[in-house]
Design an enzyme around this catalytic site. Structure first.
Site, mmCIF file in Angstrom:
data_model
loop_
_atom_site.group_PDB
_atom_site.id
_atom_site.type_symbol
_atom_site.label_atom_id
_atom_site.label_comp_id
_atom_site.label_asym_id
_atom_site.label_seq_id
_atom_site.Cartn_x
_atom_site.Cartn_y
_atom_site.Cartn_z
ATOM 1 N N CYS A 146 -8.579 -0.714 3.801
ATOM 2 C CA CYS A 146 -7.996 -0.474 4.507
ATOM 3 C C CYS A 146 -8.312 -1.716 5.664
ATOM 4 O O CYS A 146 -9.083 -2.180 5.693
ATOM 5 C CB CYS A 146 -8.380 0.748 5.603
ATOM 6 S SG CYS A 146 -8.245 0.475 7.729
ATOM 7 N N THR B 277 -1.515 -5.085 7.062
ATOM 8 C CA THR B 277 -2.075 -3.167 6.852
ATOM 9 C C THR B 277 -1.669 -2.692 5.466
ATOM 10 O O THR B 277 -1.157 -2.885 4.870
ATOM 11 C CB THR B 277 -1.471 -2.438 7.996
ATOM 12 O OG1 THR B 277 -1.923 -1.488 7.518
ATOM 13 C CG2 THR B 277 -0.106 -2.439 8.159
ATOM 14 N N GLU C 220 -9.157 -2.958 8.022
ATOM 15 C CA GLU C 220 -10.265 -2.743 9.460
ATOM 16 C C GLU C 220 -11.403 -2.630 8.525
ATOM 17 O O GLU C 220 -13.071 -3.004 9.327
ATOM 18 C CB GLU C 220 -10.199 -1.842 10.160
ATOM 19 C CG GLU C 220 -8.873 -1.995 11.753
ATOM 20 C CD GLU C 220 -7.662 -1.714 11.289
ATOM 21 O OE1 GLU C 220 -6.983 -2.343 11.425
ATOM 22 O OE2 GLU C 220 -7.523 -0.800 10.396
ATOM 23 N N THR D 195 -2.171 1.276 4.909
ATOM 24 C CA THR D 195 -1.861 2.239 4.754
ATOM 25 C C THR D 195 0.177 1.849 5.236
ATOM 26 O O THR D 195 1.151 2.464 4.634
ATOM 27 C CB THR D 195 -2.052 2.878 6.262
ATOM 28 O OG1 THR D 195 -3.086 2.723 6.320
ATOM 29 C CG2 THR D 195 -0.923 4.367 6.667
#
Length: 237
Positions: free
Chosen positions: A196, A83, A198, A85
């Site tokens: 990010c 990830t 995703e 973040t």
């Protein structure tokens, strides 16, 4: 091969993609039926997202540090945080463990510098685009970072949390992200960082005019280099 520990589940679709890429790349390099030796800890993203919303980053860092320690105790010789973040708490993870964390900003910066690109547009969650933890790490490598205006940041954040973390890929959202990327390139950015994990489920290099920097893929390629460092393949039987 070295054993890699994955800190995942934030959210699960991008962790699944990282796992797929790891095994695909190891097989491509070694042939036969080789795959990557990995240990996976997967979060309940609802718990992590609640801590993000509350600004409880110290608690989030403690959660991931504990998970990293479990992976190390289980035999992980290095760590991958799946990830962007949550790299906001990378320092807490590194402080709690004695094995290396392959930082996503460093692997991305290495690719950007190989291309002699000096100015990139950053897409990601609101946390990643508005707080310094990733931007300053990239800037430390001599890379200028620009982010979209507030309305575009809001749209990107909403699409990530309302759609992509659930594995939903919508045509309209792809178009919106592509438009945001085009605007960043129009301001003088030479490349776009998919900051990010995703986002790589939504956009690819064919969707942007500038150089595309998919952070998950770049992180995984660096991880495979690390996994295979010094490895000598044995004949398959």
């Amino acid at each position: 091969m070295r054993t890699l520990g994955l800190l995942g589940g934030m959210a699960w679709p991008s962790t699944a993609e990282a796992y797929r890429l790891l095994n695909t790349e190891v097989a491509a390099r070694l042939g036969g039926v080789h795959s990557a030796p990995v240990l996976v800890w997967s979060a309940d993203f609802a718990e992590v997202e609640a801590l993000q919303r509350a600004g409880a980053w110290e608690r989030a860092g403690a959660m991931l540090a504990d998970a990293a320690c479990r992976l190390e105790a289980a035999g992980a010789e290095g760590l991958l945080l799946c990830t962007n973040t949550m790299h906001k708490v990378a320092d807490a993870i590194e402080a709690a463990t004695s094995v290396p964390l392959l930082h996503i900003a460093d692997t991305t910066a290495a690719a950007i510098r190989r291309d002699a690109v000096t100015r990139v547009g950053l897409l990601g969650t609101r946390f990643t685009m508005e707080e310094p933890f990733l931007i300053e790490r990239l800037e430390g490598h001599g890379i200028e970072v620009v982010v979209p205006p507030a309305a575009a940041r809001d749209d990107a954040h909403r699409i990530i949390y309302d759609e992509l973390v659930h594995g939903e890929v919508r045509v309209a959202s792809r178009a919106r992200f592509a438009a945001i990327a085009a605007d960043l390139l129009a301001t003088g950015a030479d490349g776009i960082v998919a900051g990010c994990t995703e986002i790589e489920l939504l956009l690819g290099p064919e969707d942007v005019a500038g150089t595309w920097y998919p952070t998950t893929e770049l992180q995984v390629l660096a991880a495979v280099d690390w996994i295979l460092d010094g490895h000598r393949a044995e004949p398959d039987v």
